[in-house]
Each structure stands twice: as structure tokens, then as C-alpha cells.
Design a protein around this motif. Structure first.
Motif, PDB file in Angstrom:
ATOM      1  N   MET A  13     -37.450  15.961  -5.853  1.00 20.13           N
ATOM      2  CA  MET A  13     -37.324  16.178  -7.282  1.00 20.13           C
ATOM      3  C   MET A  13     -35.847  16.237  -7.634  1.00 20.13           C
ATOM      4  O   MET A  13     -35.026  16.581  -6.790  1.00 20.13           O
ATOM      5  N   ARG A  14     -35.549  15.935  -8.877  1.00 27.53           N
ATOM      6  CA  ARG A  14     -34.154  15.914  -9.318  1.00 27.53           C
ATOM      7  C   ARG A  14     -33.722  17.299  -9.770  1.00 27.53           C
ATOM      8  O   ARG A  14     -34.511  18.236  -9.869  1.00 27.53           O
ATOM      9  N   ASN A  73     -29.249   5.996  -5.946  1.00 24.31           N
ATOM     10  CA  ASN A  73     -28.343   5.934  -7.095  1.00 24.31           C
ATOM     11  C   ASN A  73     -27.400   7.149  -7.165  1.00 24.31           C
ATOM     12  O   ASN A  73     -26.664   7.303  -8.126  1.00 24.31           O
ATOM     13  N   GLY A  74     -27.434   8.007  -6.142  1.00 25.03           N
ATOM     14  CA  GLY A  74     -26.517   9.141  -6.068  1.00 25.03           C
ATOM     15  C   GLY A  74     -27.021  10.427  -6.689  1.00 25.03           C
ATOM     16  O   GLY A  74     -26.340  11.450  -6.630  1.00 25.03           O
TER      17      GLY A  74
END
Length: 123
Positions: free
Chosen positions: A1-2, A33-34
Motif C-alpha cells: 500500500m502507498r 515509479n519510486g
């Protein structure tokens, strides 16, 4: 999860999660994507950190203690424990005890003041 979801699920903020990372307390994974990625283990660690901070421990001490704590609210591992760490923890325990005593005295004085107010007014 972000990071946003991790912050929401742990009751903290994205800014604090970045601070924990900067202090070396957590190391989230990174997507292609970092973006920072957090798993369930990271969430448990974040809650531990938050609880230790709320208890008054400074991040420098938390950084030393975290490797000895295996999972949130469970057993403690003693690998890597040094006499210096024991001394630091003991000093922190003494400091927290003094702080608790001070807070308890202040709370009791406020309670006494409120009781006196109630006796002498219609509050």
C-alpha cells in the motif's frame, strides 16, 4: 500500500512516515515509479514507533530499541543488546517515572482545585 493508506491505517500522517524513514526507524519498499510501499509488517512497526513516541521515548532511543522488539506488543529478543543500551533504557525509565510523578501531582492539584470550585459555586 502507498503512504497515504499506510498513514490512515496507522493513525499518523504521511509527513510523519517520511520523518520515521529519515530517522532510520522504518525502511519502506519502493515501487518501480519510486513510490513508497508499505506492507502489513511495516504497519505494525509504525504503530510501535508511534506508541513509543507517545510514551515519551526519543527517536534516538527508539532506533536502538526497535531491533530488539520482534513484533508489536509481543516478545522481546535480546540479540544485539549492549550494556550501553541497558543503561540508556534505565535512564529513560527514570526520566519517564519522574515525568509521570510530576503529571500525577499536577492532575491531583487540578482535581483539588475543581472540587473546591464546585463546593463554592454552582458549576
Amino acid at each position: 500500500m502507498r503512504i497515504g493508506e499506510a498513514a490512515q491505517r496507522t493513525g499518523t500522517t504521511a509527513r510523519l512516515l517520511r520523518y520515521y524513514e529519515q530517522q532510520g526507524l522504518i525502511l519502506p519498499g519502493r515501487s518501480e515509479n519510486g513510490y513508497r510501499e508499505y506492507d502489513e509488517n511495516a504497519l505494525g512497526r509504525i504503530v510501535q514507533i508511534r506508541d513509543l513516541l507517545q510514551a515519551g521515548l526519543p527517536t534516538r532511543l527508539i532506533r536502538q530499541v526497535l531491533p530488539c522488539i520482534s513484533t508489536p506488543h509481543s516478545s522481546i529478543r535480546f540479540s544485539g543488546l549492549t550494556l550501553e543500551m541497558v543503561a540508556l533504557l534505565e535512564a529513560e525509565r527514570v526520566r519517564l517515572t519522574a515525568r509521570i510523578d510530576c503529571l500525577t501531582r499536577n492532575r491531583d492539584e487540578i482535581a483539588n482545585y475543581l472540587a473546591a470550585l464546585r463546593e463554592n459555586t454552582d458549576v
